[in-house]
Design a protein around this motif. Structure first.
Motif, PDB file in Angstrom:
ATOM      1  N   THR A   1       0.739  -1.205   0.029  1.00 40.87           N
ATOM      2  CA  THR A   1       0.049  -0.022   0.122  1.00 40.87           C
ATOM      3  C   THR A   1       0.776   1.181  -0.039  1.00 40.87           C
ATOM      4  O   THR A   1       1.851   1.149   0.943  1.00 40.87           O
ATOM      5  N   HIS A   2       0.465   2.216  -0.806  1.00 40.99           N
ATOM      6  CA  HIS A   2       1.265   3.373  -0.841  1.00 40.99           C
ATOM      7  C   HIS A   2       0.274   4.458  -0.727  1.00 40.99           C
ATOM      8  O   HIS A   2      -0.836   4.598  -1.329  1.00 40.99           O
ATOM      9  N   GLY A   3       0.271   5.281   0.571  1.00 39.02           N
ATOM     10  CA  GLY A   3      -0.480   6.436   0.640  1.00 39.02           C
ATOM     11  C   GLY A   3      -0.016   7.627  -0.062  1.00 39.02           C
ATOM     12  O   GLY A   3       1.030   7.814  -0.538  1.00 39.02           O
ATOM     13  N   PRO A   4      -0.915   8.594   0.035  1.00 44.58           N
ATOM     14  CA  PRO A   4      -0.550   9.815  -0.767  1.00 44.58           C
ATOM     15  C   PRO A   4       0.472  10.756  -0.047  1.00 44.58           C
ATOM     16  O   PRO A   4       0.773  11.692  -0.580  1.00 44.58           O
ATOM     17  N   ALA A   5       1.079  10.088   1.304  1.00 41.74           N
ATOM     18  CA  ALA A   5       2.255  10.877   1.653  1.00 41.74           C
ATOM     19  C   ALA A   5       3.490  10.913   0.882  1.00 41.74           C
ATOM     20  O   ALA A   5       3.991  11.866   1.006  1.00 41.74           O
ATOM     21  N   ARG A   6       3.393   9.966   0.007  1.00 43.97           N
ATOM     22  CA  ARG A   6       4.626   9.985  -1.093  1.00 43.97           C
ATOM     23  C   ARG A   6       4.742  11.271  -1.792  1.00 43.97           C
ATOM     24  O   ARG A   6       5.703  11.838  -2.058  1.00 43.97           O
ATOM     25  N   GLY A   7       3.466  11.738  -2.071  1.00 41.75           N
ATOM     26  CA  GLY A   7       3.397  12.822  -3.115  1.00 41.75           C
ATOM     27  C   GLY A   7       3.906  14.231  -2.243  1.00 41.75           C
ATOM     28  O   GLY A   7       4.259  15.201  -2.742  1.00 41.75           O
ATOM     29  N   ARG A   8       3.872  14.151  -0.927  1.00 39.04           N
ATOM     30  CA  ARG A   8       4.003  15.529  -0.080  1.00 39.04           C
ATOM     31  C   ARG A   8       5.348  15.322   0.533  1.00 39.04           C
ATOM     32  O   ARG A   8       5.609  16.253   1.325  1.00 39.04           O
ATOM     33  N   ALA A   9       6.238  14.227   0.019  1.00 39.90           N
ATOM     34  CA  ALA A   9       7.560  14.189   0.893  1.00 39.90           C
ATOM     35  C   ALA A   9       8.255  15.435   0.769  1.00 39.90           C
ATOM     36  O   ALA A   9       8.791  15.730   1.917  1.00 39.90           O
ATOM     37  N   ALA A  10       8.417  16.289  -0.247  1.00 42.61           N
ATOM     38  CA  ALA A  10       9.075  17.254  -0.241  1.00 42.61           C
ATOM     39  C   ALA A  10       8.541  18.602   0.562  1.00 42.61           C
ATOM     40  O   ALA A  10       9.240  19.587   0.817  1.00 42.61           O
ATOM     41  N   GLY A  11       7.165  18.245   1.123  1.00 38.41           N
ATOM     42  CA  GLY A  11       6.716  19.210   1.760  1.00 38.41           C
ATOM     43  C   GLY A  11       5.571  20.297   1.122  1.00 38.41           C
ATOM     44  O   GLY A  11       6.031  21.484   1.146  1.00 38.41           O
ATOM     45  N   HIS A  12       4.743  19.781   0.391  1.00 40.15           N
ATOM     46  CA  HIS A  12       3.624  20.647   0.051  1.00 40.15           C
ATOM     47  C   HIS A  12       3.160  21.558   0.982  1.00 40.15           C
ATOM     48  O   HIS A  12       2.231  21.191   1.704  1.00 40.15           O
TER      49      HIS A  12
ATOM     50  N   LEU B   1       8.108   7.838   9.779  1.00 37.90           N
ATOM     51  CA  LEU B   1       8.170   6.618  10.218  1.00 37.90           C
ATOM     52  C   LEU B   1       7.407   5.635   8.965  1.00 37.90           C
ATOM     53  O   LEU B   1       7.777   4.399   8.797  1.00 37.90           O
ATOM     54  N   ALA B   2       6.314   6.276   8.304  1.00 35.35           N
ATOM     55  CA  ALA B   2       5.620   5.510   7.272  1.00 35.35           C
ATOM     56  C   ALA B   2       6.696   5.271   6.091  1.00 35.35           C
ATOM     57  O   ALA B   2       6.600   4.231   5.498  1.00 35.35           O
ATOM     58  N   PHE B   3       7.641   6.112   5.698  1.00 32.57           N
ATOM     59  CA  PHE B   3       8.553   5.879   4.677  1.00 32.57           C
ATOM     60  C   PHE B   3       9.491   4.785   5.113  1.00 32.57           C
ATOM     61  O   PHE B   3       9.738   3.918   4.363  1.00 32.57           O
ATOM     62  N   PHE B   4       9.978   4.693   6.370  1.00 27.11           N
ATOM     63  CA  PHE B   4      10.795   3.705   6.764  1.00 27.11           C
ATOM     64  C   PHE B   4      10.113   2.468   6.922  1.00 27.11           C
ATOM     65  O   PHE B   4      10.822   1.472   6.330  1.00 27.11           O
ATOM     66  N   SER B   5       8.863   2.429   7.060  1.00 28.00           N
ATOM     67  CA  SER B   5       8.128   1.143   7.042  1.00 28.00           C
ATOM     68  C   SER B   5       8.192   0.261   5.881  1.00 28.00           C
ATOM     69  O   SER B   5       8.356  -0.711   5.728  1.00 28.00           O
TER      70      SER B   5
ATOM     71  N   GLY C   1      11.607  10.760  -0.158  1.00 29.85           N
ATOM     72  CA  GLY C   1      10.625  11.312   0.770  1.00 29.85           C
ATOM     73  C   GLY C   1      11.289  11.127   2.062  1.00 29.85           C
ATOM     74  O   GLY C   1      11.059  12.036   3.074  1.00 29.85           O
ATOM     75  N   MET C   2      11.726   9.943   2.496  1.00 24.90           N
ATOM     76  CA  MET C   2      12.254   9.559   3.897  1.00 24.90           C
ATOM     77  C   MET C   2      13.207  10.632   4.207  1.00 24.90           C
ATOM     78  O   MET C   2      13.231  11.226   5.234  1.00 24.90           O
ATOM     79  N   GLN C   3      14.448  10.674   3.197  1.00 24.96           N
ATOM     80  CA  GLN C   3      15.343  11.834   3.484  1.00 24.96           C
ATOM     81  C   GLN C   3      15.036  13.125   3.816  1.00 24.96           C
ATOM     82  O   GLN C   3      15.389  13.796   4.708  1.00 24.96           O
ATOM     83  N   SER C   4      14.034  13.639   2.952  1.00 22.54           N
ATOM     84  CA  SER C   4      13.500  14.884   3.097  1.00 22.54           C
ATOM     85  C   SER C   4      12.812  15.015   4.238  1.00 22.54           C
ATOM     86  O   SER C   4      12.858  16.079   5.207  1.00 22.54           O
ATOM     87  N   VAL C   5      11.875  14.312   4.971  1.00 22.99           N
ATOM     88  CA  VAL C   5      11.034  14.476   6.001  1.00 22.99           C
ATOM     89  C   VAL C   5      12.065  14.163   7.083  1.00 22.99           C
ATOM     90  O   VAL C   5      11.996  15.066   8.069  1.00 22.99           O
ATOM     91  N   VAL C   6      13.071  13.471   7.157  1.00 20.10           N
ATOM     92  CA  VAL C   6      13.638  13.139   8.402  1.00 20.10           C
ATOM     93  C   VAL C   6      14.681  14.248   8.526  1.00 20.10           C
ATOM     94  O   VAL C   6      14.783  14.896   9.703  1.00 20.10           O
ATOM     95  N   THR C   7      15.274  14.666   7.522  1.00 22.56           N
ATOM     96  CA  THR C   7      16.212  15.837   7.577  1.00 22.56           C
ATOM     97  C   THR C   7      15.456  16.991   8.027  1.00 22.56           C
ATOM     98  O   THR C   7      15.866  17.771   9.063  1.00 22.56           O
TER      99      THR C   7
END
Length: 641
Positions: free
Chosen positions: A4-15, A355-359, A175-181
């Protein structure tokens, strides 16, 4: 396994929500009113299905402890140093200008410029360190995931959509890198700035600080409401964009365009694309206008913040003893505290997204490869391999448990050709996949010169066993680059010899760019027969002692098949060859024919012996004489002895 891929992926860069910060707000690495106001339900669902260990995440960043400490120190220093600006402004207004003290004025203004320059430099260094660390973590994860996916069996890729694999490897890791950083630096910068600013405000005026507490809550509430509205519209827009991208990927590929033209669906596809594009227009308008009245109200609140401070300063009870410089400095600090405060309120949402990206990434990293490399590989030198192949008590079942091969015992003498025939679904291709370890036996063993193929290093086994299949895959690159995949160190003379052996050298030589001709997407620059011969030339370059020909001519017309078959015969000369046969012409010259029925060997021998026996092969051959195929008709009638 359900992915499952949530829409969070599209917001990884911070829309963001587009909410402007208050006048004088300092952009500090992570927070902002534009962040989502609540965690994405898809992120929560992913974490519920695949929880993530914090210790496992910490282990990824453990090698970068020094960098993390340095970033925190730099962020804290920049936040504290930047707070000197309001006090310098107060000094200019209250001391230097009224007294006409030029020396003090020069010192204070120079200090203002120095503070700005120093915080800017610290910000650049902090960004460089944090980004470099994030990129290194992302690089390590991306490479580990790529290698781990390479180790998966073909079954994994037939079960999983290619787009999902690519998404995990690119979008989720990025997305993980962007959100975590952003989250890591945001916590430090926003917390430091909020605490330091609040302390400075109290130091300047405790009474005014209490008034500010009454003004900030409505501003924070309004900002979160706007972010929530914009978030819902953004989710819908992301889903629509995904559908649009899918249509572009499928409809504008070579195969997609060919299908649309042959079915006459181009107008229908264009109309569908136009409808989706129009929906995106409406969604974009809704996104821009979402919460517009609330945003207008926020602008009023932002304007009211300094107005309330100025008003309070005019009353003796609250503004007694406050100088003009102190008033200006306090107003600047009050405007600055809003953005980091909003960032701290949204850290929880960012952490859930991270955490969702890491999961999603760990979900793939935790897949156990069905085909693994041996711990201590047995040496099998391609230059000395004789090529005797044995299948002993071989059974094979796919993931669903259905057994495809049953107790297959087979010997392929070195340098001979064995043809495997049978009805569709009898297990021929599965049998052929066991030699190069595209699949592993469930029971029994497959050996080359007495060495179990499971004990051989996969890279070395690929040099021993060459495969030419019905589905030819050519990269969208030049003829030269496609050939060099097999033997990177091959010279042009080697390439031309291989093309000659595959009977396609004249075709390539006749092209304007010769070896540098682009083959096109999936090789569509060339005909099916030419693609097959290029694949044969690629295999010739590797010069494998064992060869698997998996229905390599089944999709070709008779004339092209004859040309390709001649190239295959030349390739097979002197090699141990396992041919998965589709047509009678590919069988008659074999040293041994094996007939499969529902995964069992029901007959074996030379073509002449089997014809004379009048069994399953004779019936197949008789039918093939009429229809040119060895697979037609239902299996029970063709192969039951």
């Amino acid at each position: 396994m359900t992915i499952t891929h949530g829409p969070a992926r599209g917001r990884a860069a911070g829309h963001g929500s587009g909410v402007p910060g208050p006048p004088g707000a300092v952009p500090l690495g992570g927070g902002g009113a534009g962040r989502a106001a609540r965690p994405d339900p898809a992120d929560r669902a992913q974490l519920a299905r695949r929880p993530v260990s914090r210790r496992r995440i910490a282990a990824l960043f453990a090698p970068h402890r020094g960098t993390i400490g340095g970033v925190v120190v730099l962020i804290t220093a920049a936040s504290v140093i930047n707070l000197a600006q309001p006090f310098l402004v107060r000094g200019v207004i209250d001391e230097a200008l009224p007294r006409g003290d030029t020396r003090l004025l020069l010192l204070l203004t120079a200090a203002m410029v120095g503070v700005a320059a120093l915080t800017a430099v610290l910000g650049v260094v902090q960004t460089w360190l944090a980004t470099a660390m994030g990129q290194q973590v992302m690089h390590a994860l991306r490479v580990d995931l790529f290698r781990h996916l390479q180790a998966q069996s073909l079954g994994f890729f037939t079960r999983t959509r290619g787009g999902e694999v690519q998404s995990r490897l690119t979008h989720d890791i990025s997305g993980m890198q962007s959100v975590v950083t952003t989250s890591a630096t945001g916590v430090a910068s926003n917390l430091t700035t909020t605490v330091a600013t609040a302390a400075a405000m109290i130091a300047l005026s405790p009474a005014m600080s209490l008034i500010s507490l009454a003004v900030l809550p409505p501003a924070v509430w309004l900002a979160r409401r706007v972010a929530l509205i914009r978030r819902e519209v953004t989710d819908e827009r992301q889903r629509e964009l995904a559908l649009l991208h899918t249509q572009v990927e499928e409809g504008l590929s070579v195969s997609g365009v060919r299908l649309a033209k042959t079915l006459g669906t181009t107008a229908r596809d264009a109309a569908r694309f136009a409808a989706r594009s129009e929906r995106l227009v409406h969604l974009e308008l809704r996104s821009q206008l979402a919460g517009r009245w609330r945003m207008a109200t926020m602008q009023v609140v932002f304007a009211a913040i300094p107005a309330v401070v100025y008003l309070a300063a005019g009353f003796p009870a609250t503004g007694a003893g406050m100088s003009i410089g102190t008033l200006v400095a306090f107003t600047a600090l009050q405007g600055t505290v809003f953005r980091p405060l909003m960032g701290l309120l949204n850290i929880g949402v960012q952490w859930v997204a991270a955490l969702a990206f890491f999961s999603r990434i760990f979900e793939y990293l935790d897949l156990v490869p069905q085909i693994s490399a041996p711990g201590v590989p047995v040496r099998l030198d391609p230059s000395t391999v004789r090529g005797e192949v044995r299948l002993e008590g071989v059974r094979f079942a796919y993931d669903d448990g259905a057994e495809v091969l049953h107790d297959v015992d087979l010997v392929l003498a070195a340098g001979t050709t064995t043809a495997v025939v049978g009805a569709t679904g009898s297990g021929k291709s599965t049998l052929g996949s066991l030699l190069p370890r595209l699949n592993d036996v469930t029971h029994g063993r497959v050996s080359i010169d007495g060495v179990d193929v499971r004990d051989v290093d996969p890279a070395e086994l690929a040099r021993v066993v060459g495969v030419v299949s019905q589905e030819t895959y050519l990269l969208h690159a030049t003829v030269r680059e496609n050939l060099l995949l097999a033997e990177p160190g091959a010279s042009d003379a080697d390439l031309w010899r291989a093309l000659g052996a595959a009977r396609i050298a004249d075709t390539v030589a006749g092209l304007p760019d010769g070896l540098d001709t682009l083959v096109g997407a999936r090789g569509h620059r060339f005909s099916g027969g030419e693609q097959q011969r290029l694949a044969i030339a690629r295999t010739v370059l590797r010069d494998p002692p064992v060869l698997v020909l998996d229905e390599a001519t089944s999709a070709l017309d008779n004339t092209t098949e004859a040309q390709v078959q001649a190239a295959l015969d030349r390739l097979a000369a002197g090699r141990t060859t396992l041919t998965i046969a589709h047509r009678l012409s590919t069988v008659e010259n074999a040293d041994q024919v094996v007939v499969l029925d529902a995964g069992r060997v029901v007959e074996r021998g030379t073509p002449a012996q089997l014809r004379a026996a009048g069994g399953p092969y004779a019936r197949l051959a008789a039918r093939a004489d009429r229809s040119e195929g060895l697979e037609e008709g239902p299996a029970p009638q063709l192969l039951r002895s």
